[in-house]
Every structure is written in C-alpha cells, then in structure tokens.
Design a protein around this motif. Structure first.
Motif, PDB file in Angstrom:
ATOM      1  N   LYS A 137      52.423  43.688  34.613  1.00  0.00           N
ATOM      2  CA  LYS A 137      52.113  44.139  33.393  1.00  0.00           C
ATOM      3  C   LYS A 137      51.583  42.942  32.723  1.00  0.00           C
ATOM      4  CE  LYS A 137      53.908  46.545  29.423  1.00  0.00           C
ATOM      5  NZ  LYS A 137      55.160  47.293  28.836  1.00  0.00           N
ATOM      6  N   SER A 138      52.195  41.691  32.673  1.00  0.00           N
ATOM      7  CA  SER A 138      51.784  40.773  32.170  1.00  0.00           C
ATOM      8  C   SER A 138      50.321  40.352  32.285  1.00  0.00           C
ATOM      9  CB  SER A 138      52.694  39.458  32.047  1.00  0.00           C
ATOM     10  OG  SER A 138      52.160  38.358  31.249  1.00  0.00           O
ATOM     11  N   ASN A 139      50.132  40.204  33.426  1.00  0.00           N
ATOM     12  CA  ASN A 139      48.655  39.968  34.036  1.00  0.00           C
ATOM     13  C   ASN A 139      47.733  41.160  33.473  1.00  0.00           C
ATOM     14  OD1 ASN A 139      49.240  37.525  35.017  1.00  0.00           O
ATOM     15  ND2 ASN A 139      49.386  38.070  37.064  1.00  0.00           N
ATOM     16  N   TYR A 140      47.807  42.216  33.604  1.00  0.00           N
ATOM     17  CA  TYR A 140      47.175  43.288  33.069  1.00  0.00           C
ATOM     18  C   TYR A 140      46.643  43.120  31.743  1.00  0.00           C
ATOM     19  CZ  TYR A 140      47.207  46.112  37.297  1.00  0.00           C
ATOM     20  OH  TYR A 140      47.118  46.621  38.782  1.00  0.00           O
ATOM     21  N   ILE A 141      47.848  43.050  30.981  1.00  0.00           N
ATOM     22  CA  ILE A 141      47.533  42.817  29.435  1.00  0.00           C
ATOM     23  C   ILE A 141      46.856  41.347  29.309  1.00  0.00           C
ATOM     24  CG2 ILE A 141      48.668  42.216  27.313  1.00  0.00           C
ATOM     25  CD1 ILE A 141      51.124  43.652  28.176  1.00  0.00           C
ATOM     26  N   LYS A 142      46.913  40.335  29.859  1.00  0.00           N
ATOM     27  CA  LYS A 142      46.163  39.145  29.616  1.00  0.00           C
ATOM     28  C   LYS A 142      44.554  39.468  30.218  1.00  0.00           C
ATOM     29  CE  LYS A 142      49.455  35.508  30.640  1.00  0.00           C
ATOM     30  NZ  LYS A 142      49.745  34.333  31.753  1.00  0.00           N
ATOM     31  N   PHE A 143      44.377  40.283  31.309  1.00  0.00           N
ATOM     32  CA  PHE A 143      43.035  40.489  31.640  1.00  0.00           C
ATOM     33  C   PHE A 143      42.161  41.353  30.772  1.00  0.00           C
ATOM     34  CE2 PHE A 143      40.107  43.242  34.095  1.00  0.00           C
ATOM     35  CZ  PHE A 143      39.457  42.444  34.461  1.00  0.00           C
ATOM     36  N   LEU A 144      42.890  42.436  30.115  1.00  0.00           N
ATOM     37  CA  LEU A 144      42.390  43.230  29.028  1.00  0.00           C
ATOM     38  C   LEU A 144      42.088  42.618  27.823  1.00  0.00           C
ATOM     39  CD1 LEU A 144      44.091  46.611  29.730  1.00  0.00           C
ATOM     40  CD2 LEU A 144      41.923  46.143  30.165  1.00  0.00           C
ATOM     41  N   GLY A 145      42.974  41.649  27.463  1.00  0.00           N
ATOM     42  CA  GLY A 145      42.572  40.809  26.342  1.00  0.00           C
ATOM     43  C   GLY A 145      41.573  39.904  26.334  1.00  0.00           C
ATOM     44  N   PHE A 146      41.457  39.336  27.609  1.00  0.00           N
ATOM     45  CA  PHE A 146      40.022  38.563  27.710  1.00  0.00           C
ATOM     46  C   PHE A 146      38.783  39.190  28.043  1.00  0.00           C
ATOM     47  CE2 PHE A 146      43.418  35.251  28.246  1.00  0.00           C
ATOM     48  CZ  PHE A 146      42.864  34.249  27.554  1.00  0.00           C
ATOM     49  N   THR A 147      39.021  40.436  28.412  1.00  0.00           N
ATOM     50  CA  THR A 147      37.667  41.253  28.921  1.00  0.00           C
ATOM     51  C   THR A 147      37.677  42.644  28.075  1.00  0.00           C
ATOM     52  OG1 THR A 147      39.052  42.663  30.729  1.00  0.00           O
ATOM     53  CG2 THR A 147      37.853  40.189  31.243  1.00  0.00           C
ATOM     54  N   GLY A 148      38.486  42.896  27.133  1.00  0.00           N
ATOM     55  CA  GLY A 148      38.241  44.256  26.429  1.00  0.00           C
ATOM     56  C   GLY A 148      36.878  44.478  25.904  1.00  0.00           C
ATOM     57  N   PHE A 149      35.998  43.321  25.375  1.00  0.00           N
ATOM     58  CA  PHE A 149      34.958  43.588  24.869  1.00  0.00           C
ATOM     59  C   PHE A 149      33.744  44.032  25.894  1.00  0.00           C
ATOM     60  CE2 PHE A 149      34.370  39.402  26.393  1.00  0.00           C
ATOM     61  CZ  PHE A 149      32.980  39.277  26.690  1.00  0.00           C
ATOM     62  N   TYR A 150      34.052  43.600  27.105  1.00  0.00           N
ATOM     63  CA  TYR A 150      33.128  44.173  28.253  1.00  0.00           C
ATOM     64  C   TYR A 150      33.241  45.566  28.388  1.00  0.00           C
ATOM     65  CZ  TYR A 150      30.582  44.176  32.521  1.00  0.00           C
ATOM     66  OH  TYR A 150      29.645  44.598  33.405  1.00  0.00           O
ATOM     67  N   PHE A 151      34.606  46.208  28.397  1.00  0.00           N
ATOM     68  CA  PHE A 151      34.827  47.453  28.592  1.00  0.00           C
ATOM     69  C   PHE A 151      34.191  48.296  27.350  1.00  0.00           C
ATOM     70  CE2 PHE A 151      37.536  45.342  31.536  1.00  0.00           C
ATOM     71  CZ  PHE A 151      37.356  45.973  32.460  1.00  0.00           C
ATOM     72  N   THR A 152      34.358  47.480  26.213  1.00  0.00           N
ATOM     73  CA  THR A 152      33.700  48.544  24.905  1.00  0.00           C
ATOM     74  C   THR A 152      32.119  48.908  25.240  1.00  0.00           C
ATOM     75  OG1 THR A 152      33.361  46.543  23.619  1.00  0.00           O
ATOM     76  CG2 THR A 152      35.488  47.802  23.690  1.00  0.00           C
ATOM     77  N   LEU A 153      31.563  47.714  25.758  1.00  0.00           N
ATOM     78  CA  LEU A 153      30.221  47.927  26.043  1.00  0.00           C
ATOM     79  C   LEU A 153      29.727  48.829  27.113  1.00  0.00           C
ATOM     80  CD1 LEU A 153      29.324  43.870  25.668  1.00  0.00           C
ATOM     81  CD2 LEU A 153      28.621  45.600  24.250  1.00  0.00           C
ATOM     82  N   LEU A 154      30.733  48.680  27.949  1.00  0.00           N
ATOM     83  CA  LEU A 154      30.515  49.712  29.286  1.00  0.00           C
ATOM     84  C   LEU A 154      30.602  51.044  28.711  1.00  0.00           C
ATOM     85  CD1 LEU A 154      30.496  50.418  32.369  1.00  0.00           C
ATOM     86  CD2 LEU A 154      32.952  49.918  32.408  1.00  0.00           C
ATOM     87  N   ILE A 155      31.672  51.307  27.748  1.00  0.00           N
ATOM     88  CA  ILE A 155      31.780  52.495  27.276  1.00  0.00           C
ATOM     89  C   ILE A 155      30.315  53.019  26.505  1.00  0.00           C
ATOM     90  CG2 ILE A 155      32.812  54.070  25.753  1.00  0.00           C
ATOM     91  CD1 ILE A 155      35.438  52.410  26.584  1.00  0.00           C
ATOM     92  N   SER A 156      29.729  51.985  25.715  1.00  0.00           N
ATOM     93  CA  SER A 156      28.474  52.293  25.024  1.00  0.00           C
ATOM     94  C   SER A 156      27.559  52.720  25.708  1.00  0.00           C
ATOM     95  CB  SER A 156      28.420  51.210  23.859  1.00  0.00           C
ATOM     96  OG  SER A 156      27.700  49.923  24.813  1.00  0.00           O
ATOM     97  N   VAL A 157      27.373  52.347  26.988  1.00  0.00           N
ATOM     98  CA  VAL A 157      26.295  52.747  27.732  1.00  0.00           C
ATOM     99  C   VAL A 157      26.020  54.395  27.879  1.00  0.00           C
ATOM    100  CG1 VAL A 157      25.302  53.125  30.213  1.00  0.00           C
ATOM    101  CG2 VAL A 157      26.264  50.878  29.238  1.00  0.00           C
ATOM    102  N   PHE A 158      27.244  54.792  27.788  1.00  0.00           N
ATOM    103  CA  PHE A 158      27.204  56.399  27.779  1.00  0.00           C
ATOM    104  C   PHE A 158      26.820  57.400  26.848  1.00  0.00           C
ATOM    105  CE2 PHE A 158      30.460  55.040  30.881  1.00  0.00           C
ATOM    106  CZ  PHE A 158      30.291  55.633  31.942  1.00  0.00           C
ATOM    107  N   TYR A 159      26.568  56.537  25.610  1.00  0.00           N
ATOM    108  CA  TYR A 159      25.930  57.253  24.285  1.00  0.00           C
ATOM    109  C   TYR A 159      24.423  56.223  23.860  1.00  0.00           C
ATOM    110  CZ  TYR A 159      28.861  53.933  21.779  1.00  0.00           C
ATOM    111  OH  TYR A 159      29.675  52.709  21.490  1.00  0.00           O
ATOM    112  N   SER A 160      24.167  55.741  24.779  1.00  0.00           N
ATOM    113  CA  SER A 160      22.893  54.908  24.963  1.00  0.00           C
ATOM    114  C   SER A 160      21.640  55.804  25.317  1.00  0.00           C
ATOM    115  CB  SER A 160      22.886  53.576  25.569  1.00  0.00           C
ATOM    116  OG  SER A 160      23.842  52.628  25.047  1.00  0.00           O
ATOM    117  N   ASP A 161      20.597  55.831  24.755  1.00  0.00           N
ATOM    118  CA  ASP A 161      19.139  56.650  25.205  1.00  0.00           C
ATOM    119  C   ASP A 161      18.509  55.892  26.413  1.00  0.00           C
ATOM    120  OD1 ASP A 161      19.720  58.598  23.371  1.00  0.00           O
ATOM    121  OD2 ASP A 161      18.594  57.515  21.947  1.00  0.00           O
TER     122      ASP A 161
END
Length: 405
Positions: free
Chosen positions: A52-76
């Motif tokens: 759990k600790s490593n998962y939290i660290k990973f998401l903390g350091f890479t969360g912004f990338y996943f928000t960009l990934l989600i934004s692809v789905f509402y990009s034309d």
C-alpha cells in the motif's frame, strides 16, 4: 558470474551512459533510455515489492500523468493526445522503477552517474564555445557578450536539437553538483561555477539564472553545517550573480508588453512581436479559451489546436508559422487536465521538496527550486530532453533519499 549479476552490471553501465544525455541526438537518447528501462525491469523481476505504501508513493508522483490520460477521452484530437502521452511515458516509468524496484543501484553508481553528467555538460560547454570562437574570429571577440552569439552556436549543433533554456538547466544543475562537491578546492570550484553562470547569462536563460540565485541563497540559509569554504563559495556566487543581474536590463526589465496581460482585448500585431509580447499573447488566448473549462480542462489533445484558433481569430496567424506551446508548464497542465491535473502536479512538487528537506539533500532541493521556477517560463516537460533531464534526476534523488530513510 550468474546471469542476474551480469544483467545488473549491464544495467549499471547503461545508467552511466544515459547520464551523457546532453550529448545524445534524439534517436540515440531514445534507444539508450529504452535499453536502460528494459534491463532495469528484467534485473528487478524478483525484487518487486507491491504494498500500500508504495502504491501511494507511485500515485503521488505520477497522478498528474493519469489526469492527462483521462483527458484524452474528452479530446477531439484523440491521436494527438495519445502521441503526447507516449512522449511523456518516462515520467511514469522512472518513478515505477525507483519505487517498486529498489534493489540495484549502489550509492557509488549513483555518484558516478552524477560525475558522468558533469563531464557531459562540460564537453557540451566546450563545444559551444569552440563554435562561438570560430565566429568571433571573424566578427570580433567583443561580440561574445551579445546575446545572440552563444545562442547561434547552440542552434548550429543541428544533430542535437539543442535549446538554450534546456542547456541552461544542465549548467544550473552542474553548478549545484560542484557546490556539493567536497573534492574540489574552493578556487577551482568558484572558477568553474563562474564560467557556468556566465554561460547561462549569455544564453539569455532568465529562468535558470534567477533560479540559481534563489537556490544558492536558500541553501546558504538552510545549511547551518556548511563548512567555511562552502560559505565563502556561496557568498561569492551570490555577490557576482546579483551584480550581473542588476547590471543587465534584460533581466530586470519587466517591459511594457506585460502590462497588456491584464487587459481583456487581444492585440493584433502588425509587426513581428518580441518574445515577451508573444508570451503575453499566448497567456491572453489561454485565458480566453479556458474560461468555461477550468475544472476539467480542454483535453491534452485539443489545447494547442484551440490556442491556434485563437491566434487566427485575433489576427495573429503568424503564430502558426512555428509551434508555440504555452511557455508555462503549469498553464499547460491546467489547460489540458484542469484543476485536478494541476493539483496532482503540485503534489509531486511538494512531496519532492519535502523529501529534499527531510533528508537534507541540498542538490535535490536546489534542483527542485530550479525546476519549479523554470516551469513558470518553459514547457520543459513537453520536449524529450526536458523529460529525460527531469526523469533521470528525480530517479537519482528518490533513490538517494530512500537509501537514507
């Protein structure tokens, strides 16, 4: 030697080769990066620690990338968004290697990686001045202090696709590594730092220059255990750099163009605008197109297209002759993935500052100050060299602080 030790040894050598990325053409850089990732993955296959600790660290350091990934789905422009995310992959792969694959790189190998980077930076520095001096033999050596002279030398090395601001980042980090070095005598250290600082000025890299001054002052105040020679070095750097800053109108002039930023209308330029005016135009178009999409953003695939449309509509179609990004990575994240994307990135920065302060890693702290300031003026995480620079040293600094935890 068993196969695992052999693979680890290869991985370590590739890690050192990758440290010379300032000297690598894009194609070679891609191959070396991919090879390092491959050998890192196979060498760590039995040492992965999922908790759990490593998962939290990973998401903390890479969360912004996943928000960009989600934004692809509402990009034309879905395809453009995917291509951007593919270019940004090192920003999640390197944290993955650092967090889930902690077995491997020793402190000695990491230190050698820093030394290789320093060597690469000084070789690049020598190449720039060698090319500049060939021109100065013709036009006169007094022209060295013209802003365009060194910039032309940088751009003439076509196979490296160099950019003055990215090179200034290399030289800024080289200054910090020299400050932290305990093996160089003070006189030599100050001399090398002075040359690097002057080069940053001649490259007209204002963000890097200001960040060096801020970083050095911060380091001086926070490091109470600094030796006398180190304090003398830092004080000399502050005095010399501050003097040069005050002497240069280019660095202290706010400029009338920035007053336009607070006006609602967008000027249609009849003559070629200055770089400051271009930045103001970008920001004003950014404010116009994002007004109704502040929370979710426009999507990573659509931001640049919407900016281009604003330039045309405002009578500034000359902006389409070149590819202009937002010249501000924070605005880019806000425009692409909205407030959540920007906050996720702020979490990465704040977590990194916290680690640097907690483990008293001076170079890491100065690196983060420089990155944070430069992001206000450049999209350094939009180009491969900026992505590699950030990913490689975040990987190093994370491992350094993890070993001290």
């Amino acid at each position: 030697m068993n196969s695992r030790k052999y693979i680890l040894k290869i991985r370590n050598y590739i890690f050192l080769v990758l440290a010379f990325f300032p000297l690598m053409p894009y194609g070679i850089l891609s191959v070396v990066t991919a090879t390092f990732i491959f050998f890192s993955l196979i060498s760590y296959s039995e040492k992965i620690v999922f908790n759990k600790s490593n998962y939290i660290k990973f998401l903390g350091f890479t969360g912004f990338y996943f928000t960009l990934l989600i934004s692809v789905f509402y990009s034309d422009d879905y395809g453009h968004g995917i291509s951007i995310l593919f270019r940004l992959l090192p920003l999640i792969i390197f944290p993955y290697l650092a967090i889930f694959h902690s077995y491997g790189l020793s402190k000695k190998v990491i230190e050698n990686g820093k030394k290789c980077f320093l060597i690469g930076s000084f070789l690049l520095l020598a190449a720039i001045y060698f090319i500049a001096f060939q021109e100065l033999k013709v036009v006169g050596f007094d022209k060295l202090f013209y802003w365009a002279t060194l910039t032309r030398s940088v751009k003439s090395i076509e196979f490296l696709d160099l950019h003055p601001n990215y090179m200034a980042l290399y030289f800024a980090l080289s200054i910090y590594l020299l400050i932290d070095s305990k093996k160089l005598i003070t006189v030599l250290k100050v001399g090398l730092i002075f040359v690097l600082g002057i080069t940053i000025i001649l490259l007209s890299a204002r963000a890097a220059f200001i960040s060096v001054i801020v970083s050095v002052i911060l380091n001086l105040f926070l490091n109470s255990n600094l030796a006398k020679g180190g304090k003398v070095t830092l004080i000399l750097i502050i005095i010399v750099f501050s003097f040069l800053l005050l002497r240069s109108n280019r660095y202290i002039q706010i400029g009338n163009s920035y007053k336009e930023m607070f006006k609602s209308e967008i000027i249609s330029y009849q003559e070629e605008p200055t770089s400051n005016e271009i930045r103001v135009l970008i920001i004003k178009c950014f404010k116009k197109i994002l007004r109704k999409d502040l929370f979710f953003g426009l999507g990573v695939g659509d931001l640049e297209n919407r900016l281009d449309k604003c330039y045309v509509d405002s009578g500034n179609s000359f902006m389409l002759k070149k590819t202009f990004n937002t010249h501000n990575n924070y605005l880019y994240l806000l425009g692409s993935a909205g407030i959540l994307g920007l906050l996720s990135f702020f979490h990465l920065l704040s977590a990194s500052f916290w680690r640097a302060l907690k483990f008293n890693n001076r170079v890491f702290l100065m690196f983060m100050v420089t990155i944070s300031i430069t992001l206000l003026f450049e999209n350094i995480l939009s180009r491969s060299y900026g992505i590699t620079f950030f990913s490689y040293f975040m990987y190093i600094f994370y491992l350094e602080t993890e070993k001290n935890e």
